[in-house]
Design an enzyme around this catalytic site. Structure first.
Site, PDB file in Angstrom:
ATOM      1  N   GLY A  40      80.542  87.416 -42.207  1.00  0.00           N
ATOM      2  CA  GLY A  40      80.124  88.660 -41.577  1.00  0.00           C
ATOM      3  C   GLY A  40      79.312  89.533 -42.512  1.00  0.00           C
ATOM      4  N   ALA A  41      78.385  88.923 -43.245  1.00  0.00           N
ATOM      5  CA  ALA A  41      77.638  89.646 -44.281  1.00  0.00           C
ATOM      6  C   ALA A  41      76.275  90.141 -43.814  1.00  0.00           C
ATOM      7  CB  ALA A  41      77.455  88.740 -45.497  1.00  0.00           C
ATOM      8  N   GLY A  44      76.979  96.138 -42.349  1.00  0.00           N
ATOM      9  CA  GLY A  44      78.159  96.888 -42.738  1.00  0.00           C
ATOM     10  C   GLY A  44      78.706  96.583 -44.116  1.00  0.00           C
ATOM     11  N   ILE A  45      80.023  96.581 -44.224  1.00  0.00           N
ATOM     12  CA  ILE A  45      80.660  96.409 -45.521  1.00  0.00           C
ATOM     13  C   ILE A  45      80.478  94.994 -46.067  1.00  0.00           C
ATOM     14  CG2 ILE A  45      82.332  98.257 -45.144  1.00  0.00           C
ATOM     15  CD1 ILE A  45      84.423  96.212 -44.411  1.00  0.00           C
ATOM     16  N   GLY A  46      80.319  94.015 -45.186  1.00  0.00           N
ATOM     17  CA  GLY A  46      80.069  92.654 -45.646  1.00  0.00           C
ATOM     18  C   GLY A  46      78.727  92.550 -46.346  1.00  0.00           C
ATOM     19  N   SER A 170      93.008  96.137 -41.797  1.00  0.00           N
ATOM     20  CA  SER A 170      92.743  97.504 -41.368  1.00  0.00           C
ATOM     21  C   SER A 170      94.065  98.246 -41.229  1.00  0.00           C
ATOM     22  CB  SER A 170      92.014  97.514 -40.019  1.00  0.00           C
ATOM     23  OG  SER A 170      91.994  98.819 -39.458  1.00  0.00           O
ATOM     24  N   TYR A 197      93.034  93.986 -31.414  1.00  0.00           N
ATOM     25  CA  TYR A 197      92.463  94.276 -32.729  1.00  0.00           C
ATOM     26  C   TYR A 197      93.556  94.513 -33.763  1.00  0.00           C
ATOM     27  CZ  TYR A 197      89.633  96.480 -36.376  1.00  0.00           C
ATOM     28  OH  TYR A 197      89.029  96.787 -37.576  1.00  0.00           O
TER      29      TYR A 197
END
Length: 325
Positions: A40-41, A44-46, A170, A197
């Site tokens: 997931g790069a 966002g944070i990835g 999370s 989630y």
């Protein structure tokens, strides 16, 4: 005009406070000669974690579903860092066949894996959806896919030790108060976006802890983390919204996050800390928040539950240690 000005002022104040209070990775450790995989790069944070690892000299594999988008990110990282050893490999963690193909390719092409960041995730759909493997989509994307991927790559991670596995969870896991191992895919109980989630994020912590126990003495560490409330596009995506009222609510949530949430660079700091910091060398089976060890929910601390979840997960993804493919 006045509202826009006030909003921007609030954003500035909040950003200033985050810059002062948020945890930051302070390590200057270089990663030349090391290989890192970040799922997931492409955003966002990835994306920010991958960029940081590339700056440190690592070979970075962006494991992403959308290849053109990920390639644009890879090109940007290369131009920003000067590190040309940044590559894209297609991976959809919601599809177990895709996960197996990705792992097989990586094992064939990479002599070593020193860092695995399991970051890819979705906020979840409004209505329950099932993958072709028969798994609920959010659980498959956020949890099952990473469970299978990690197990498939474990032999190479062990051979590359010392190596690190970083599982993005999370604080939403606190919203799961009970877990039915016979109904992880919401076949019987009522489905909701938050229920799926939060369950997936609880499973990430339990998986990370049990993995750490199984890897004792191997030189491979496994830790999980809460990145904070981050202003990314994971929530307000069009595919999550099938009704006008849901689109409206998600839009409001997106606005609030854009004002009060961290930016992606700050949100990635705990990932980076666990991937590179010298002070967590050998630390395993822990949960982190703001680059510090934190206490997860009481369910997340249940070792017996973690072991039982592992067995159920092996069955659900049809994985056996002696029969990878």
């Amino acid at each position: 005009m006045l509202l826009t000005t006030l909003t921007e002022l609030v954003k500035l104040v909040v950003r200033t406070l985050w810059q002062r209070w948020a945890g930051r990775c302070t390590s200057s450790r270089g990663l030349a000669g090391m290989t890192a995989i970040v799922t997931g790069a492409s955003a966002g944070i990835g994306k920010e974690a991958a960029k940081d690892l590339a700056k440190r000299g690592a070979r970075v594999i962006l494991a992403c579903r959308n290849v053109p988008k990920a390639q644009a990110v890879a090109d940007h990282i290369i131009s920003e860092t000067g590190n040309k050893n940044v590559v894209v490999r297609q991976l959809d963690t919601s599809d177990l066949a895709f996960v197996r193909c990705f792992a097989k390719e990586v094992l064939q092409t990479e002599d070593a894996i020193h860092i695995l960041v399991n970051n890819a995730g979705i906020a979840g759909k409004q209505m329950r959806e099932v993958t072709r493997d028969g798994l609920e989509l959010t659980m498959a994307t956020n949890y099952y896919g990473h469970f299978l991927l990690t197990n498939l790559l474990l032999p190479r991670l062990k051979a590359s030790a010392p190596s690190r596995i970083v599982n993005v969870s999370s604080a939403a896991h606190f919203f799961t108060w009970q877990i039915n191992l016979k109904d992880l895919n919401f076949e019987k109980r009522t489905y909701s976006t938050m229920a799926a989630y939060s369950l997936s994020k609880l499973c990430n912590i339990l998986f990370s802890a049990e993995l750490a126990d199984r890897l004792q003495g191997s030189g491979v560490t496994s830790n999980s983390l809460h990145p904070g409330a981050v202003s990314t596009d994971i929530i307000a995506r069009a595919e999550n919204s099938t009704t006008w009222w849901r689109r409206y609510c998600l839009h409001i949530g997106d606005i609030l996050l854009s004002i009060f949430g961290k930016d992606s660079e700050l949100g990635a700091q705990t990932i980076i800390h666990l991937a590179v910091a010298e002070e967590v060398e050998g630390v395993t089976g822990k949960y982190f928040d703001e680059c510090k060890e934190a206490i997860p929910s009481w369910l997340a601390l249940n070792n017996k539950l973690a072991k039982s979840l592992w067995k159920v997960s092996e069955r659900d993804v049809q994985y056996t240690p002696n029969g990878l493919y």
